[in-house]
Design a protein around this motif. Structure first.
Motif, PDB file in Angstrom:
ATOM      1  N   ALA A 177     -33.046  31.974  -8.820  1.00 11.92           N
ATOM      2  CA  ALA A 177     -33.903  33.118  -9.143  1.00 11.92           C
ATOM      3  C   ALA A 177     -33.269  34.415  -8.660  1.00 11.92           C
ATOM      4  N   LEU A 178     -32.684  34.399  -7.477  1.00 13.12           N
ATOM      5  CA  LEU A 178     -32.063  35.605  -6.930  1.00 13.12           C
ATOM      6  C   LEU A 178     -30.845  36.032  -7.742  1.00 13.12           C
ATOM      7  N   LEU A 179     -29.999  35.078  -8.122  1.00  7.83           N
ATOM      8  CA  LEU A 179     -28.800  35.407  -8.890  1.00  7.83           C
ATOM      9  C   LEU A 179     -29.148  36.029 -10.242  1.00  7.83           C
ATOM     10  N   VAL A 180     -30.149  35.461 -10.894  1.00  8.24           N
ATOM     11  CA  VAL A 180     -30.538  36.008 -12.198  1.00  8.24           C
ATOM     12  C   VAL A 180     -31.146  37.402 -12.025  1.00  8.24           C
ATOM     13  N   LEU A 181     -31.963  37.586 -10.999  1.00 14.38           N
ATOM     14  CA  LEU A 181     -32.550  38.904 -10.762  1.00 14.38           C
ATOM     15  C   LEU A 181     -31.480  39.960 -10.489  1.00 14.38           C
ATOM     16  N   LEU A 182     -30.448  39.567  -9.758  1.00 11.15           N
ATOM     17  CA  LEU A 182     -29.414  40.526  -9.380  1.00 11.15           C
ATOM     18  C   LEU A 182     -28.433  40.811 -10.514  1.00 11.15           C
ATOM     19  N   TRP A 183     -28.039  39.768 -11.251  1.00  7.19           N
ATOM     20  CA  TRP A 183     -26.966  39.937 -12.219  1.00  7.19           C
ATOM     21  C   TRP A 183     -27.325  39.569 -13.658  1.00  7.19           C
ATOM     22  N   GLY A 184     -28.433  38.903 -13.875  1.00 14.05           N
ATOM     23  CA  GLY A 184     -28.709  38.442 -15.226  1.00 14.05           C
ATOM     24  C   GLY A 184     -29.987  38.949 -15.855  1.00 14.05           C
ATOM     25  N   ARG A 185     -30.762  39.777 -15.128  1.00 13.46           N
ATOM     26  CA  ARG A 185     -32.083  40.153 -15.643  1.00 13.46           C
ATOM     27  C   ARG A 185     -31.998  40.958 -16.936  1.00 13.46           C
ATOM     28  N   LYS A 186     -30.929  41.766 -17.107  1.00 14.23           N
ATOM     29  CA  LYS A 186     -30.802  42.568 -18.323  1.00 14.23           C
ATOM     30  C   LYS A 186     -30.488  41.709 -19.544  1.00 14.23           C
ATOM     31  N   GLN A 187     -30.009  40.471 -19.303  1.00 15.61           N
ATOM     32  CA  GLN A 187     -29.679  39.576 -20.410  1.00 15.61           C
ATOM     33  C   GLN A 187     -30.858  38.743 -20.881  1.00 15.61           C
ATOM     34  N   LEU A 188     -31.920  38.685 -20.082  1.00 17.58           N
ATOM     35  CA  LEU A 188     -33.030  37.785 -20.374  1.00 17.58           C
ATOM     36  C   LEU A 188     -33.650  37.997 -21.752  1.00 17.58           C
ATOM     37  N   PRO A 189     -33.774  39.240 -22.263  1.00 20.76           N
ATOM     38  CA  PRO A 189     -34.364  39.409 -23.594  1.00 20.76           C
ATOM     39  C   PRO A 189     -33.562  38.782 -24.727  1.00 20.76           C
ATOM     40  N   HIS A 190     -32.305  38.419 -24.462  1.00 17.14           N
ATOM     41  CA  HIS A 190     -31.457  37.839 -25.504  1.00 17.14           C
ATOM     42  C   HIS A 190     -30.857  36.495 -25.092  1.00 17.14           C
ATOM     43  N   LYS A 191     -31.411  35.889 -24.057  1.00 19.03           N
ATOM     44  CA  LYS A 191     -30.894  34.604 -23.567  1.00 19.03           C
ATOM     45  C   LYS A 191     -32.063  33.640 -23.352  1.00 19.03           C
ATOM     46  N   PRO A 192     -32.507  32.957 -24.409  1.00 22.21           N
ATOM     47  CA  PRO A 192     -33.714  32.112 -24.296  1.00 22.21           C
ATOM     48  C   PRO A 192     -33.633  31.025 -23.240  1.00 22.21           C
ATOM     49  N   ILE A 193     -32.500  30.353 -23.143  1.00 23.01           N
ATOM     50  CA  ILE A 193     -32.394  29.240 -22.199  1.00 23.01           C
ATOM     51  C   ILE A 193     -32.236  29.764 -20.776  1.00 23.01           C
ATOM     52  N   LEU A 194     -31.482  30.853 -20.605  1.00 25.21           N
ATOM     53  CA  LEU A 194     -31.389  31.481 -19.291  1.00 25.21           C
ATOM     54  C   LEU A 194     -32.769  31.944 -18.830  1.00 25.21           C
ATOM     55  N   ALA A 195     -33.535  32.564 -19.742  1.00 24.33           N
ATOM     56  CA  ALA A 195     -34.884  33.022 -19.400  1.00 24.33           C
ATOM     57  C   ALA A 195     -35.781  31.842 -19.036  1.00 24.33           C
ATOM     58  N   PHE A 196     -35.663  30.751 -19.777  1.00 20.03           N
ATOM     59  CA  PHE A 196     -36.454  29.546 -19.506  1.00 20.03           C
ATOM     60  C   PHE A 196     -36.198  29.033 -18.099  1.00 20.03           C
ATOM     61  N   PHE A 197     -34.938  28.887 -17.730  1.00 16.41           N
ATOM     62  CA  PHE A 197     -34.630  28.343 -16.412  1.00 16.41           C
ATOM     63  C   PHE A 197     -34.929  29.343 -15.297  1.00 16.41           C
ATOM     64  N   PHE A 198     -34.807  30.647 -15.586  1.00 13.79           N
ATOM     65  CA  PHE A 198     -35.168  31.645 -14.586  1.00 13.79           C
ATOM     66  C   PHE A 198     -36.651  31.561 -14.256  1.00 13.79           C
ATOM     67  N   VAL A 199     -37.492  31.549 -15.274  1.00 12.19           N
ATOM     68  CA  VAL A 199     -38.934  31.439 -15.045  1.00 12.19           C
ATOM     69  C   VAL A 199     -39.251  30.127 -14.331  1.00 12.19           C
ATOM     70  N   SER A 200     -38.591  29.043 -14.737  1.00 10.45           N
ATOM     71  CA  SER A 200     -38.816  27.732 -14.112  1.00 10.45           C
ATOM     72  C   SER A 200     -38.521  27.781 -12.614  1.00 10.45           C
ATOM     73  N   CYS A 201     -37.365  28.329 -12.264  1.00  6.10           N
ATOM     74  CA  CYS A 201     -36.977  28.386 -10.848  1.00  6.10           C
ATOM     75  C   CYS A 201     -37.901  29.305 -10.066  1.00  6.10           C
ATOM     76  N   LEU A 202     -38.310  30.413 -10.673  1.00 10.92           N
ATOM     77  CA  LEU A 202     -39.207  31.338  -9.994  1.00 10.92           C
ATOM     78  C   LEU A 202     -40.563  30.690  -9.748  1.00 10.92           C
ATOM     79  N   VAL A 203     -41.098  29.992 -10.758  1.00 12.64           N
ATOM     80  CA  VAL A 203     -42.379  29.300 -10.597  1.00 12.64           C
ATOM     81  C   VAL A 203     -42.275  28.215  -9.537  1.00 12.64           C
ATOM     82  N   ALA A 204     -41.218  27.415  -9.592  1.00  9.04           N
ATOM     83  CA  ALA A 204     -41.036  26.354  -8.596  1.00  9.04           C
ATOM     84  C   ALA A 204     -40.922  26.947  -7.195  1.00  9.04           C
ATOM     85  N   LEU A 205     -40.205  28.059  -7.062  1.00 12.76           N
ATOM     86  CA  LEU A 205     -40.047  28.712  -5.762  1.00 12.76           C
ATOM     87  C   LEU A 205     -41.394  29.181  -5.220  1.00 12.76           C
ATOM     88  N   LEU A 206     -42.189  29.841  -6.062  1.00 11.11           N
ATOM     89  CA  LEU A 206     -43.491  30.346  -5.620  1.00 11.11           C
ATOM     90  C   LEU A 206     -44.411  29.209  -5.205  1.00 11.11           C
TER      91      LEU A 206
END
Length: 240
Positions: A190-219
């Motif tokens: 979650a931290l890596l995507v927030l720092l370096w990949g967040r701008k790509q999320l609107p065009h990266k469906p699978i990256l966005a899927f796993f980012f949300v997954s990891c963030l939900v699991a972390l919370l």
């Protein structure tokens, strides 16, 4: 390539079915009653999910994969199947041992037989299996994030599928006693995507899927740890 957005939905739903819902099928399997229906259905888990991992792997990079990435996929798949198969067998035997003990037929829970079965079921198999699961998260997220794409992420799909798979990750990490592996992993992802990949999320469906997954699991993991003052399994607090 629109199907890339929907593959996580299929994957998330099937993960909920095979990782979470099978526990409700612990009744004896009629053709061989020493097994449960859960055991029989669990034989299908790698046969269903590994091909979907492969489809996501292929679709996260339209230019194909190099030998190193294909070898890594095969190693993760082997680790995943090895851990899942070990868990299936050891968990089935463990359930039988505990059932016989409850019925007063035979109690070997103080023996080395039970100790070894429990270790294979609750420790070794889980760490092997979950290393494969989390390894696929990292590999697929990396592949989806490194290439430009014209596909738009469908926000509702990313949120829905990410939530479903995030809850699944939380449950298997907690009940599988792999918090020392899973919690740092989902936090780092979650931290890596927030720092370096967040701008790509609107065009990266699978990256966005796993980012949300990891963030939900972390919370969920952090909330559970704070509430209970540690990470007891669901079975330890009487929830299953």
């Amino acid at each position: 390539m629109k199907q890339k957005s929907y593959l996580p939905l299929v994957f998330a739903v099937l993960s909920v079915v095979f990782f979470l819902l099978l526990i409700f099928f612990r009744t004896p399997f009629a053709p061989y009653p020493l097994m449960s229906i859960q055991d029989a259905l669990d034989l299908l888990t790698p046969l269903v999910l590994i091909p979907i991992y492969w489809l996501m792997f292929r679709q996260t990079d339209r230019q194909g994969a190099g030998l190193a990435e294909e070898m890594l996929f095969m190693l993760l798949a082997a680790l995943w199947v090895s851990g899942q198969g070990m868990h299936l067998a050891a968990n089935s035997i463990d359930n039988l041992i505990e059932g016989l003990a409850r019925q007063g037929v035979l109690d070997v829970k103080s023996s080395d037989i039970y100790a070894l079965t429990y270790f294979m079921d609750e420790h070794l198999s889980h760490y092997l299996w979950h290393t494969g699961i989390l390894g696929f998260v990292a590999l697929l997220a990396y592949r989806d994030g490194r290439r430009p794409t014209q596909e738009r992420t469908r926000g509702w799909i990313a949120l829905l599928t990410g939530f479903l798979y995030g809850v699944t990750l939380f449950c298997i990490i907690l009940e599988g006693q792999t918090v020392p592996l899973g919690l740092p992993f989902v936090a780092l992802m979650a931290l890596l995507v927030l720092l370096w990949g967040r701008k790509q999320l609107p065009h990266k469906p699978i990256l966005a899927f796993f980012f949300v997954s990891c963030l939900v699991a972390l919370l969920f993991l952090v909330g559970w740890g704070v509430y209970w003052g540690g990470f007891p399994q669901f079975s330890d607090v009487g929830l299953i």
